[in-house]
Write a protein that holds these residues in place. Structure first.
Motif, mmCIF file in Angstrom:
data_model
loop_
_atom_site.group_PDB
_atom_site.id
_atom_site.type_symbol
_atom_site.label_atom_id
_atom_site.label_comp_id
_atom_site.label_asym_id
_atom_site.label_seq_id
_atom_site.Cartn_x
_atom_site.Cartn_y
_atom_site.Cartn_z
ATOM 1 N N GLN A 134 0.801 -1.212 0.000
ATOM 2 C CA GLN A 134 0.000 0.000 0.000
ATOM 3 C C GLN A 134 0.843 1.277 0.000
ATOM 4 O O GLN A 134 0.415 2.313 -0.493
ATOM 5 C CB GLN A 134 -0.927 0.005 1.223
ATOM 6 N N ASN A 135 2.015 1.223 0.564
ATOM 7 C CA ASN A 135 2.891 2.397 0.681
ATOM 8 C C ASN A 135 3.870 2.369 -0.491
ATOM 9 O O ASN A 135 4.918 1.740 -0.426
ATOM 10 C CB ASN A 135 3.628 2.360 2.017
ATOM 11 N N LEU A 136 3.518 3.060 -1.578
ATOM 12 C CA LEU A 136 4.234 2.891 -2.838
ATOM 13 C C LEU A 136 4.696 4.220 -3.420
ATOM 14 O O LEU A 136 3.993 5.219 -3.349
ATOM 15 C CB LEU A 136 3.326 2.198 -3.866
ATOM 16 N N THR A 137 5.885 4.211 -3.998
ATOM 17 C CA THR A 137 6.395 5.337 -4.780
ATOM 18 C C THR A 137 7.123 4.779 -5.996
ATOM 19 O O THR A 137 8.052 3.983 -5.850
ATOM 20 C CB THR A 137 7.355 6.218 -3.966
ATOM 21 N N SER A 138 6.698 5.182 -7.185
ATOM 22 C CA SER A 138 7.316 4.701 -8.416
ATOM 23 C C SER A 138 7.846 5.889 -9.205
ATOM 24 O O SER A 138 7.131 6.874 -9.403
ATOM 25 C CB SER A 138 6.301 3.924 -9.267
ATOM 26 N N ALA A 139 9.092 5.795 -9.648
ATOM 27 C CA ALA A 139 9.731 6.870 -10.400
ATOM 28 C C ALA A 139 10.242 6.340 -11.745
ATOM 29 O O ALA A 139 10.779 5.234 -11.822
ATOM 30 C CB ALA A 139 10.886 7.469 -9.602
ATOM 31 N N PHE A 140 10.055 7.158 -12.781
ATOM 32 C CA PHE A 140 10.506 6.811 -14.128
ATOM 33 C C PHE A 140 11.166 8.045 -14.746
ATOM 34 O O PHE A 140 10.804 9.175 -14.416
ATOM 35 C CB PHE A 140 9.329 6.380 -15.015
ATOM 36 N N ARG A 141 12.103 7.837 -15.657
ATOM 37 C CA ARG A 141 12.754 8.967 -16.317
ATOM 38 C C ARG A 141 13.174 8.604 -17.733
ATOM 39 O O ARG A 141 13.328 7.421 -18.081
ATOM 40 C CB ARG A 141 13.975 9.407 -15.519
ATOM 41 N N ALA A 163 -0.923 -1.152 -9.998
ATOM 42 C CA ALA A 163 -1.100 -2.479 -9.402
ATOM 43 C C ALA A 163 -2.111 -2.457 -8.265
ATOM 44 O O ALA A 163 -2.674 -3.498 -7.912
ATOM 45 C CB ALA A 163 0.242 -3.004 -8.886
ATOM 46 N N ASN A 164 -2.347 -1.278 -7.685
ATOM 47 C CA ASN A 164 -3.241 -1.153 -6.544
ATOM 48 C C ASN A 164 -4.176 0.027 -6.742
ATOM 49 O O ASN A 164 -3.795 1.053 -7.325
ATOM 50 C CB ASN A 164 -2.451 -0.951 -5.243
ATOM 51 N N THR A 165 -5.379 -0.084 -6.247
ATOM 52 C CA THR A 165 -6.287 1.054 -6.241
ATOM 53 C C THR A 165 -5.811 2.076 -5.221
ATOM 54 O O THR A 165 -4.958 1.793 -4.383
ATOM 55 C CB THR A 165 -7.720 0.614 -5.895
ATOM 56 N N GLY A 166 -6.366 3.275 -5.284
ATOM 57 C CA GLY A 166 -6.000 4.313 -4.329
ATOM 58 C C GLY A 166 -5.866 5.668 -4.997
ATOM 59 O O GLY A 166 -6.001 5.800 -6.223
ATOM 60 N N TYR A 167 -5.625 6.680 -4.187
ATOM 61 C CA TYR A 167 -5.337 8.019 -4.691
ATOM 62 C C TYR A 167 -3.832 8.129 -4.923
ATOM 63 O O TYR A 167 -3.025 7.773 -4.054
ATOM 64 C CB TYR A 167 -5.785 9.073 -3.692
ATOM 65 N N TYR A 168 -3.448 8.659 -6.080
ATOM 66 C CA TYR A 168 -2.038 8.809 -6.436
ATOM 67 C C TYR A 168 -1.738 10.269 -6.760
ATOM 68 O O TYR A 168 -2.457 10.901 -7.539
ATOM 69 C CB TYR A 168 -1.693 7.948 -7.649
ATOM 70 N N LEU A 169 -0.671 10.782 -6.156
ATOM 71 C CA LEU A 169 -0.137 12.087 -6.530
ATOM 72 C C LEU A 169 0.883 11.854 -7.633
ATOM 73 O O LEU A 169 1.877 11.143 -7.439
ATOM 74 C CB LEU A 169 0.516 12.773 -5.333
ATOM 75 N N ILE A 170 0.626 12.439 -8.805
ATOM 76 C CA ILE A 170 1.463 12.213 -9.982
ATOM 77 C C ILE A 170 2.175 13.508 -10.345
ATOM 78 O O ILE A 170 1.536 14.550 -10.519
ATOM 79 C CB ILE A 170 0.617 11.731 -11.171
ATOM 80 N N PHE A 207 5.082 8.695 -9.186
ATOM 81 C CA PHE A 207 3.774 8.294 -8.695
ATOM 82 C C PHE A 207 3.886 8.013 -7.196
ATOM 83 O O PHE A 207 4.695 7.181 -6.789
ATOM 84 C CB PHE A 207 3.292 7.032 -9.398
ATOM 85 N N GLN A 208 3.075 8.660 -6.400
ATOM 86 C CA GLN A 208 3.060 8.429 -4.955
ATOM 87 C C GLN A 208 1.643 8.060 -4.517
ATOM 88 O O GLN A 208 0.707 8.841 -4.702
ATOM 89 C CB GLN A 208 3.506 9.678 -4.206
ATOM 90 N N ARG A 209 1.487 6.871 -3.978
ATOM 91 C CA ARG A 209 0.172 6.466 -3.451
ATOM 92 C C ARG A 209 -0.025 7.163 -2.106
ATOM 93 O O ARG A 209 0.735 6.936 -1.169
ATOM 94 C CB ARG A 209 0.076 4.974 -3.305
ATOM 95 N N VAL A 210 -1.061 7.998 -2.005
ATOM 96 C CA VAL A 210 -1.244 8.819 -0.813
ATOM 97 C C VAL A 210 -2.418 8.370 0.060
ATOM 98 O O VAL A 210 -2.625 8.914 1.146
ATOM 99 C CB VAL A 210 -1.421 10.304 -1.177
#
Length: 203
Positions: free
Chosen positions: A44-51, A100-107, A197-200
């Protein structure tokens, strides 16, 4: 007076242990008045970064182009300089990002550009809620009127996206410029043009 009840799961055979910390101080843990699942440090506590890992010049002027050459900023790999992503919360294929998970994401979407004499250069965040039609959520641009030299411009935009359905709600990132004399910068080890992407929270 309210009470606390520990209810075992009849289907499981493992032992759930509540361990106290090594301390001489007293602490109080206050539980929320809610039936929601307690947020964990796992799925549930997720942060994904791409560049982008290399520079990109628009194929044509005044035409949107979806960025597809994304690389994951991975923890522990050579050259990441301590940067990284936490958990496998978001993945991408051909520029389309799937959750991969539902939730609110700060993009967050950041663009580093080098150009001269450009009316506008920047990008847009697009989303679909039905895995088909995409609509713009936010856009951001920069410009310069200089006819000589090279000028660096930054554009950063962010949006909160509600992922109620991981199969149908997806994101993609576009670039758009008035001219083709714009370079969107990328780098293998340093984030110049990137997304985070940060799941908040739960949806």
């Amino acid at each position: 007076m309210s009470k606390i009840a520990f209810i075992p799961n009849a289907s499981g055979s493992g032992v759930f242990t509540v361990a106290s910390p090594n301390t001489d101080s007293n602490y109080t843990l206050t539980l929320p008045e809610s039936t929601s699942t307690v947020l964990t440090d796992g799925s549930q506590n997720l942060t994904s970064a791409f560049r982008l890992t290399s520079d990109l010049v628009p194929s044509s002027a005044q035409t949107q182009e979806t960025l597809t050459a994304w690389a994951t900023v991975e923890t522990g790999t050579s050259g990441t300089r301590g940067q990284g992503s936490k958990g496998a919360g978001v993945s991408q294929s051909s520029g389309v990002f799937t959750f991969a998970n539902t939730g609110y994401y700060l993009i967050t979407y950041h663009l580093l550009m080098a150009t001269n004499t450009v009316t506008y250069a920047g990008g847009l965040i697009y989303a679909t809620v039905n895995n088909s039609a995409y609509n713009a959520l936010v856009e951001g641009y920069s410009s310069t009127t200089s006819t000589t030299g090279t000028y660096y411009k930054n554009t950063c935009m962010s949006v909160v996206f509600d992922v109620t359905d991981t199969a149908n709600r997806k994101i993609k990132f576009n670039i758009l410029a008035s001219h083709t004399n714009v370079t969107f910068h990328g780098h293998a080890d340093m984030s110049k043009t990137y997304v985070i992407f940060q799941r908040v929270g739960d949806t």
